[in-house]
Design a protein around this motif. Structure first.
Motif, short mmCIF file in Angstrom:
data_model
loop_
_atom_site.label_atom_id
_atom_site.label_comp_id
_atom_site.label_asym_id
_atom_site.label_seq_id
_atom_site.Cartn_x
_atom_site.Cartn_y
_atom_site.Cartn_z
N ASP A 175 -35.53 6.98 7.72
CA ASP A 175 -36.60 6.21 7.09
C ASP A 175 -37.49 7.13 6.28
O ASP A 175 -38.04 8.10 6.81
N TYR A 176 -37.65 6.81 4.98
CA TYR A 176 -38.55 7.54 4.10
C TYR A 176 -39.74 6.66 3.72
O TYR A 176 -39.55 5.59 3.14
N ARG A 177 -40.95 7.11 4.05
CA ARG A 177 -42.14 6.43 3.54
C ARG A 177 -42.54 7.09 2.23
O ARG A 177 -42.69 8.32 2.14
N ILE A 178 -42.73 6.29 1.20
CA ILE A 178 -43.07 6.80 -0.12
C ILE A 178 -44.55 7.17 -0.17
O ILE A 178 -45.42 6.33 0.12
N LEU A 179 -44.85 8.41 -0.54
CA LEU A 179 -46.23 8.89 -0.62
C LEU A 179 -46.75 8.94 -2.05
O LEU A 179 -47.97 9.00 -2.27
N SER A 180 -45.86 8.98 -3.04
CA SER A 180 -46.29 9.00 -4.44
C SER A 180 -46.63 7.59 -4.88
O SER A 180 -46.21 6.60 -4.28
N ASP A 181 -47.41 7.48 -5.96
CA ASP A 181 -47.85 6.17 -6.42
C ASP A 181 -46.68 5.30 -6.85
O ASP A 181 -46.68 4.09 -6.63
N ARG A 182 -45.71 5.92 -7.51
CA ARG A 182 -44.50 5.19 -7.92
C ARG A 182 -43.29 6.04 -7.64
O ARG A 182 -43.34 7.27 -7.67
N ALA A 183 -42.18 5.39 -7.36
CA ALA A 183 -40.92 6.09 -7.17
C ALA A 183 -39.80 5.09 -7.44
O ALA A 183 -40.04 3.88 -7.58
N TRP A 184 -38.57 5.61 -7.53
CA TRP A 184 -37.41 4.77 -7.79
C TRP A 184 -36.27 5.19 -6.86
O TRP A 184 -36.09 6.39 -6.60
N LEU A 185 -35.52 4.20 -6.40
CA LEU A 185 -34.43 4.44 -5.46
C LEU A 185 -33.10 4.04 -6.09
O LEU A 185 -32.98 2.96 -6.66
N SER A 186 -32.12 4.93 -5.97
CA SER A 186 -30.74 4.61 -6.34
C SER A 186 -29.84 4.94 -5.16
O SER A 186 -29.99 6.00 -4.54
N THR A 187 -28.93 4.05 -4.83
CA THR A 187 -27.98 4.30 -3.74
C THR A 187 -26.59 3.87 -4.18
O THR A 187 -26.42 2.97 -5.02
N MET A 188 -25.60 4.51 -3.63
CA MET A 188 -24.21 4.09 -3.79
C MET A 188 -23.52 4.28 -2.46
O MET A 188 -23.00 5.33 -2.14
N PHE A 189 -23.58 3.23 -1.61
CA PHE A 189 -22.96 3.26 -0.30
C PHE A 189 -21.66 2.46 -0.37
O PHE A 189 -21.66 1.29 -0.74
N ALA A 190 -20.55 3.10 -0.02
CA ALA A 190 -19.31 2.35 0.17
C ALA A 190 -19.29 1.78 1.59
O ALA A 190 -20.19 2.02 2.39
N ARG A 191 -18.26 1.03 1.88
CA ARG A 191 -18.14 0.33 3.17
C ARG A 191 -19.42 -0.43 3.51
O ARG A 191 -19.91 -0.40 4.63
N GLY A 192 -19.94 -1.10 2.52
CA GLY A 192 -21.05 -2.00 2.77
C GLY A 192 -20.58 -3.37 3.23
O GLY A 192 -21.36 -4.17 3.74
N GLN A 193 -19.28 -3.63 3.02
CA GLN A 193 -18.71 -4.92 3.43
C GLN A 193 -17.46 -4.75 4.30
O GLN A 193 -17.17 -5.61 5.12
N THR A 194 -16.72 -3.67 4.08
CA THR A 194 -15.48 -3.44 4.81
C THR A 194 -15.71 -2.38 5.86
O THR A 194 -15.92 -1.21 5.54
N ALA A 195 -15.69 -2.76 7.12
CA ALA A 195 -15.99 -1.82 8.20
C ALA A 195 -14.84 -0.86 8.45
O ALA A 195 -13.68 -1.16 8.13
N PRO A 196 -15.11 0.32 9.02
CA PRO A 196 -14.06 1.28 9.34
C PRO A 196 -13.02 0.70 10.29
O PRO A 196 -13.34 -0.05 11.21
N TRP A 197 -11.77 1.04 10.04
CA TRP A 197 -10.66 0.50 10.79
C TRP A 197 -10.56 1.11 12.20
O TRP A 197 -11.03 2.21 12.45
N ALA A 198 -9.94 0.33 13.09
CA ALA A 198 -9.81 0.73 14.49
C ALA A 198 -8.33 0.88 14.84
O ALA A 198 -7.44 0.59 14.03
N ILE A 199 -8.06 1.34 16.06
CA ILE A 199 -6.68 1.58 16.52
C ILE A 199 -6.51 1.02 17.94
O ILE A 199 -7.44 1.10 18.75
N ALA A 200 -5.35 0.47 18.20
CA ALA A 200 -4.92 0.08 19.56
C ALA A 200 -5.88 -0.88 20.24
O ALA A 200 -6.18 -0.74 21.43
N GLY A 201 -6.39 -1.86 19.49
CA GLY A 201 -7.24 -2.87 20.09
C GLY A 201 -8.72 -2.54 20.11
O GLY A 201 -9.53 -3.31 20.64
N GLY A 202 -9.10 -1.40 19.54
CA GLY A 202 -10.52 -1.08 19.43
C GLY A 202 -11.20 -1.98 18.42
O GLY A 202 -10.56 -2.66 17.62
N ALA A 203 -12.53 -2.00 18.46
CA ALA A 203 -13.30 -2.82 17.53
C ALA A 203 -13.57 -2.06 16.25
O ALA A 203 -13.68 -0.83 16.24
#
Length: 564
Positions: free
Chosen positions: A458-486
């Protein structure tokens, strides 16, 4: 230095020269770390260094991110191809390239510097380093554009050109760079750090030649490369033979398009390790496209991990690899496709080989990991009027193994030696306060052995203005499991506004406006589980509750376990 007269190197001399080459790579690595201006280099360690012989064969690579393991020798070969026969490679020259479609390129922020090492009139070696420059221009701060539509928006392109001649910088090019980046002191400082690293490597290599003689060192290098091939070959024989297939998805490209399918067919014969990505979707309109050298790195790092991960990476290690991939696909984009987030498709390309082979190599390959660099950029202005630019990758959870829980809070495959930027550095250099940095209590990855935990930052912004850019993969497709794991859990970001309102979770955004008091909540996923959750040992569940990885309610829901 007294020269040692050896007409034909014996095994002891070869081993000494091998260790010396390793030490040269390590010293190059430390030199760059100690002299760089950017925290993403000197703290996160987002760079790699190496040495090739005069013909461009990789002979040593210092510590660094495995994602660059297919790029340094390719960059050297691009210089040789472009300038060989022109009489335009001279002592003291240094070349620069970041071409994503050739020359060992990945994205424009990863810039390679290359120096020929002369012994008399002969080029006996090349020293090279590839580092993530915080700024190379482009339409967005940090040269990171989640919504770019072509490579021209992503920054300066260096098409394998000279940046130094006769040990002196080419002033016009240095001026051009400084005029086109937002943090010129930092960028130019990183150039000089890279030059220092190259020079150290060149001096140390020439010292080897002075001590043992050119012929001896060259014979030792040939022997080392053949020995690397033999060591890998011995482990290679233990791999299963056959054809193994897998597919997965890049969720979205930053422009709302997707998902994009990536598929691989891994064929292991008695002599070759063939990865065929034919059938993967066409290149994306947004910047998640992988490059050819990124794909080579993806395959090389998995190949090393299942054969001999402790072996010094050299040209000899990769002789059995053959990669097939049509141009114009998301796994091998064609100019001028945007590529600033190429690593997201590269990670899937790596993970797919992993996924195809994991059931057959359970002693070496775990379930799926959180699968993203989770690139984050926050830019703004400090109280003194100076601009700041926070650029960093995030750690997350790795998949469970057949006999162990997954690793908590590690960087994604391909990032190797990468480290997080310490909280003290972050709060000192940037206009943010770190309110929380902890493992995330996710319900993902349950199993007999559970997936590793992701993190919440968690980042609290201390400057008067700021801008955020993110590029997260696996935002919809969860990591795969093996042998009946979740399945594991997804990566996401939310912003809690100063007025108490909160955004919906998102994974990709370009320059989202922030105000003083807003809190950016960055959350990375858990890795996939291994085995039926009902088989998880009660003492492991109890320990997870005690350690804060699980709530009592989640333990009851996932495992049917209660403390009483």
């Amino acid at each position: 230095m007294n020269k040692i007269d050896i007409s034909s190197p014996d095994v002891f001399t070869i081993e000494i020269i091998k260790s010396a080459l390793t030490a040269i790579g390590d010293e190059m690595f430390l030199t760059q770390r100690r002299t760089s201006m950017s925290p993403i280099i000197y703290e996160s360690l987002d760079y790699g260094v190496g040495i090739t012989d005069g013909s461009g064969r990789l002979i040593a690579q210092g510590n660094g991110i495995p994602g660059f393991i297919g790029t340094l020798d390719a960059a050297v070969l691009s210089v040789i191809e472009k300038f060989s026969g022109t009489n335009n490679i001279r002592p003291g020259d240094i070349f620069v390239t970041n071409d994503p479609y050739g020359g060992g390129g990945t994205h424009l922020s990863d810039v390679t510097l290359i120096k020929p090492v002369f012994h008399g009139t002969d080029i006996v070696a090349w020293t090279a380093n590839k580092a993530h420059w915080t700024e190379v221009g482009g339409k967005d701060p940090g040269s990171f554009s989640p919504d770019s539509t072509d490579v021209y928006q992503e920054g300066l392109q260096f098409p394998c050109i000279k940046i130094f001649e006769a040990d002196k910088p080419i002033a016009s090019l240095m001026d051009l760079i400084a005029a086109n980046v937002r943090l010129p002191d930092m960028t130019v400082g990183d150039i000089w750090a890279g030059v220092a690293s190259l020079n150290v490597g060149a001096r140390r290599f020439l010292g080897l030649l002075d001590k043992y003689g050119k012929a001896t060192v060259e014979q030792a290098i040939d022997a080392l490369l053949d020995h690397s091939a033999a060591m890998i070959g011995e482990k290679f024989q233990a791999l299963p033979r056959g054809v193994f297939e897998a597919e997965d998805w890049v969720d979205e490209d930053g422009l709302g398009n997707g998902p994009f399918r990536i598929t691989v067919k891994v064929t292991i014969t008695d002599d070759e390790f063939i990865t065929d990505y034919t059938g993967s979707d066409p290149q994306a309109p947004g910047p998640v496209n992988n490059t050819w050298c990124g794909l080579v790195s993806a395959v090389r790092q998995v190949f090393m991990s299942i054969t001999s991960p402790g072996v010094l990476a050299t040209e000899g290690c990769f002789r059995r690899i053959r990669i097939i991939c049509p141009e114009g696909t998301i796994t091998r984009a064609r100019r001028p496709a945007p590529v600033s987030s190429y690593y997201e498709a590269m990670i899937v390309a790596t993970d797919l080989v992993w996924k195809a082979l994991a059931p057959h190599l359970p002693d070496r390959l775990p379930a799926g990991q959180f699968g993203s660099i989770c690139s984050t950029v926050i830019d703004g202005t400090l109280e003194n009027g100076e601009p700041y630019l926070l650029v960093e990758p995030l750690a997350g959870g790795w998949g469970a193994g057949q006999d162990k829980d997954g690793e908590n809070g590690q960087f994604a495959v391909g990032n190797g030696e990468t480290a997080n930027i310490p909280v003290e550095i972050t709060e000192t250099r940037y206009g943010v306060l770190v309110e929380q940095y902890a493992f995330h209590q996710s319900t993902g990855g349950a199993g007999k052995f559970r997936g590793g935990r992701g993190v919440r930052l968690d980042y609290r912004i201390l400057s008067d203005r700021a801008w955020l850019s993110t590029m997260f993969a696996r935002g919809q497709t969860a990591p795969w499991a093996i042998a009946g794991g979740a399945l594991g859990s997804c990566n996401f970001t939310t912003v809690r506004r100063a007025d108490g309102s909160e955004t919906a979770p998102f994974s990709k955004v370009g320059r989202l406006p922030l105000m003083k008091g807003d809190v950016v909540q960055l959350v990375t996923g858990a890795g996939g589980g291994w085995g039926d959750p009902e088989e998880r040992a009660p003492e492991r569940i109890k320990a997870d509750i005690k350690d804060g990885y699980l709530t009592e309610d989640d333990a009851a829901a996932l495992y049917g376990y209660r403390l009483d």
